[in-house]
Design a protein around this motif. Structure first.
Motif, mmCIF file in Angstrom:
data_model
loop_
_atom_site.group_PDB
_atom_site.id
_atom_site.type_symbol
_atom_site.label_atom_id
_atom_site.label_comp_id
_atom_site.label_asym_id
_atom_site.label_seq_id
_atom_site.Cartn_x
_atom_site.Cartn_y
_atom_site.Cartn_z
ATOM 1 N N PRO A 7 20.964 0.505 -2.748
ATOM 2 C CA PRO A 7 20.370 1.945 -3.540
ATOM 3 C C PRO A 7 19.252 1.610 -3.518
ATOM 4 O O PRO A 7 17.772 2.281 -3.223
ATOM 5 N N ALA A 8 19.312 0.633 -4.634
ATOM 6 C CA ALA A 8 17.571 0.087 -5.171
ATOM 7 C C ALA A 8 17.092 -1.494 -3.819
ATOM 8 O O ALA A 8 15.134 -1.172 -4.585
ATOM 9 N N ALA A 9 17.617 -1.164 -3.002
ATOM 10 C CA ALA A 9 16.510 -1.700 -1.666
ATOM 11 C C ALA A 9 15.518 -0.670 -0.658
ATOM 12 O O ALA A 9 14.500 -0.933 -0.251
ATOM 13 N N ALA A 10 15.736 0.362 -1.175
ATOM 14 C CA ALA A 10 14.709 2.163 -0.373
ATOM 15 C C ALA A 10 13.109 1.085 -1.067
ATOM 16 O O ALA A 10 12.435 2.115 -0.956
ATOM 17 N N HIS A 15 16.402 -2.671 3.070
ATOM 18 C CA HIS A 15 17.128 -2.339 3.326
ATOM 19 C C HIS A 15 17.435 -3.337 4.905
ATOM 20 O O HIS A 15 18.475 -3.727 5.624
ATOM 21 N N PHE A 16 16.568 -3.996 5.190
ATOM 22 C CA PHE A 16 16.491 -5.110 6.593
ATOM 23 C C PHE A 16 17.315 -6.551 5.986
ATOM 24 O O PHE A 16 18.638 -6.660 6.900
ATOM 25 N N THR A 17 16.823 -6.831 4.734
ATOM 26 C CA THR A 17 17.477 -7.662 4.134
ATOM 27 C C THR A 17 19.176 -7.488 4.023
ATOM 28 O O THR A 17 20.093 -8.244 4.191
ATOM 29 N N VAL A 18 19.066 -6.119 3.582
ATOM 30 C CA VAL A 18 20.521 -5.708 3.194
ATOM 31 C C VAL A 18 21.706 -6.248 4.267
ATOM 32 O O VAL A 18 22.644 -5.982 4.233
ATOM 33 N N VAL A 19 21.246 -5.416 5.412
ATOM 34 C CA VAL A 19 21.673 -4.929 6.724
ATOM 35 C C VAL A 19 22.120 -6.731 7.503
ATOM 36 O O VAL A 19 23.528 -6.651 7.489
ATOM 37 N N PHE A 20 21.223 -7.842 7.443
ATOM 38 C CA PHE A 20 21.577 -8.473 7.500
ATOM 39 C C PHE A 20 22.221 -9.342 6.835
ATOM 40 O O PHE A 20 23.608 -10.160 7.193
ATOM 41 N N PRO A 65 17.199 -13.363 5.849
ATOM 42 C CA PRO A 65 16.204 -11.913 6.093
ATOM 43 C C PRO A 65 15.236 -11.924 4.739
ATOM 44 O O PRO A 65 14.627 -10.628 4.794
ATOM 45 N N ALA A 66 15.884 -12.566 3.595
ATOM 46 C CA ALA A 66 15.027 -11.706 2.638
ATOM 47 C C ALA A 66 13.772 -12.611 2.170
ATOM 48 O O ALA A 66 12.663 -12.361 1.873
ATOM 49 N N SER A 67 13.490 -14.018 3.056
ATOM 50 C CA SER A 67 12.013 -14.394 3.253
ATOM 51 C C SER A 67 10.724 -13.930 4.171
ATOM 52 O O SER A 67 11.159 -12.318 5.101
ATOM 53 N N ARG A 68 9.775 -13.615 3.143
ATOM 54 C CA ARG A 68 8.853 -13.433 3.416
ATOM 55 C C ARG A 68 7.857 -13.683 3.383
ATOM 56 O O ARG A 68 6.338 -13.468 3.161
ATOM 57 N N ASP A 69 8.106 -15.095 3.664
ATOM 58 C CA ASP A 69 6.423 -15.995 3.378
ATOM 59 C C ASP A 69 7.229 -17.328 4.728
ATOM 60 O O ASP A 69 8.560 -17.670 4.603
ATOM 61 N N LEU A 70 6.279 -17.990 5.309
ATOM 62 C CA LEU A 70 6.545 -19.099 5.994
ATOM 63 C C LEU A 70 7.143 -20.252 5.619
ATOM 64 O O LEU A 70 8.614 -20.856 6.721
#
Length: 502
Positions: A60-63, A89-94, A138-143
């Motif tokens: 729910p909080a991922a929105a 939501h991308f992170t939650v699904v994967f 899937p939660a990573s947002r830096d290289l």
């Protein structure tokens, strides 16, 4: 300046890491008895379920997006926040896919470990470490974090592959996997270094802004297009190794066959899902402005991958090797919508929906293969003749999963997945790729139907009954069959869940 940490956002990988340490400590100080082996498996299973519960709670909080490990506002000169860990939501699904698949792999592992030839503590520790990377990626947002998480998925698998003592084939598979992974990592890091050198940042959103011209690039403007193109190609090639895309696929069959079956299932689903998660993040989030460079490359890789995988699968007589080449072909189908992902968020949803459905069916097939391997060590397709009569549950489960993978009724889940992907390709203007996919779907029918026919055809000679195996494997078979039936009864459910990522 102190950086705050949102422990709720990192709860899932944190729980897995703590349970991994606990399992290793208990194995070091407790006697190696059957009861202790069972207890370690239950602790691992409990840790996975606890991590999965937190992922569900985060949905729910991922929105709005949960983020942590962010650059403080006082140091952030850009218009958008720069965070290394984001739960959306991308992170939650994967993450949910990786953890559910991890539960099935642990259940299969209980049968593999029952013989006592594999050190139990090390096995579960390495498996949990792999899952930490699969959940964090899937939660990573830096290289930097992306590469570290991807390697955390890969490195423990080398040891898991070779952990069975005095198994020459397993050792050979581990060495092949190690060499391929090292080469792919080196290629990817070279591409990452080029992107960082040009843009001066490792954050994916800042990379996108810089490469699209919204922010100034510290590199020489004249060298920008050529160097970025090389960086894009190298990073794409690095991920292509991880997902066994052609021409970086040759390791798959030998590694799958040499590894223990639970590890083959892990490579087929968890490792592949992590690779696709990283590839989607890099291409769609960081390099969406360079789609003119990578979109044709992805389309060509997709066509080659599905074609080579299907043609090689037709020649196999080993069940595991057939699943290996089938997995390569399925990677081609998953890649196909990404070729037009820059123009359509629905294309990413199509890839993710196909990946979820493929994972469920493939895990079911590997669970039955695990059962048959106990009585037929060679595990050839002929060993499955008459399986539906010897063991109706196992036979029906395998036949249903194979039909779903082929995309035939009543396996409507597989048919639905292929239709969704096909529709997105056609609407994206890649008619030639749609034709290649249609031809390959027909080719894939041959070996799936041939294997299914063996399962439901009575054996001409007396066949060996299935050997007694750990009840956990039967639980895995029943669970995957139930999920396969659910997805076939309501395939739109998967599309609804993955559409939330848009």
């Amino acid at each position: 300046m102190i950086q705050s940490i949102d422990y709720f956002a990192i709860a899932a990988p944190l729980i897995l890491a703590l349970v991994a340490g606990l399992v290793l400590l208990l194995d070091a100080f407790l006697p190696a008895t059957r009861r202790v082996r069972a207890a370690l498996g239950l602790i691992t299973l409990t840790g996975l379920l606890a991590a999965l519960a937190f992922v569900v709670a985060q949905a729910p909080a991922a929105a709005q997006g949960l983020s942590t490990f962010c650059v403080p506002k006082a140091l952030n000169t850009g218009p958008t926040p720069m965070c290394s860990f984001v739960v959306d939501h991308f992170t939650v699904v994967f993450a949910g896919l990786a953890l559910v698949a991890g539960v099935v792999v642990v259940l299969l592992s209980m049968t593999e470990l029952a013989g006592g030839g594999i050190p139990v503590g090390e096995w579960y520790f390495l498996l949990l470490c792999t899952l930490v990377g699969a959940v964090a990626l899937p939660a990573s947002r830096d290289l930097i974090m992306l590469v570290v998480a991807l390697e955390l998925v890969s490195l423990p698998v080398f040891a898991l592959t070779a952990l069975r003592r005095y198994d020459g084939r397993g050792s050979e598979a581990a060495v092949k996997l190690f060499v391929v992974s090292v080469v792919s990592t080196a290629i990817m890091l070279f591409g990452v270094s080029l992107l960082y050198g040009i843009t001066g940042t490792v954050y994916l959103n800042r990379l996108a802004a810089t490469l699209s011209g919204q922010l100034p690039a510290p590199g020489a403007p004249g060298a920008l297009p050529a160097v970025v193109a090389v960086g894009v190609v190298l990073v794409t090639a690095g991920f292509a190794f991880k997902i066994a895309a052609v021409p970086f696929h040759s390791w798959a069959a030998d590694v799958y066959q040499g590894a223990p079956i639970p590890v083959a299932a892990l490579l087929s689903v968890i490792s592949k899902a992590a690779g696709f998660a990283g590839l989607i993040l890099v291409l769609v989030v960081a390099l969406r402005g360079q789609a003119a460079t990578w979109s044709p490359l992805i389309a060509i890789l997709s066509a080659l991958t599905m074609t080579a995988g299907n043609l090689l699968a037709m020649r196999q007589r080993s069940a595991v090797r057939l699943l290996a080449w089938s997995s390569v072909a399925q990677s081609g189908y998953i890649l196909a919508p990404l070729a037009i992902a820059a123009g359509s968020g629905a294309a990413i949803t199509a890839s993710m929906a196909y990946l979820v459905l493929y994972a469920a069916m493939n895990l079911g097939a590997f669970a039955v293969v695990m059962l048959v391997s106990r009585s037929a060590p060679r595990n050839e397709l002929d060993d499955y003749r008459g399986l539906a009569f010897r063991s109706p549950v196992a036979g029906i489960a395998l036949a249903f999963c194979l039909i779903c993978l082929a995309g035939l009724p009543p396996g409507l889940a597989g048919l639905f997945a292929k239709v969704v992907v096909f529709r997105e390709i056609v609407e994206g203007g890649l008619g030639w790729l749609a034709v290649v996919m249609a031809v390959n779907t027909v080719i894939g029918l041959y070996y799936y139907v041939a294997w299914t026919a063996r399962v439901v055809t009575p054996a001409t000679a007396p066949a060996r009954e299935l050997a007694r195996t750990h009840p956990a494997t039967w639980i895995a078979v029943a669970a995957t069959l139930a999920v396969a039936v659910l997805f076939s009864a309501a395939p739109q459910l998967v599309l609804t869940l993955t559409t939330l990522t848009g």
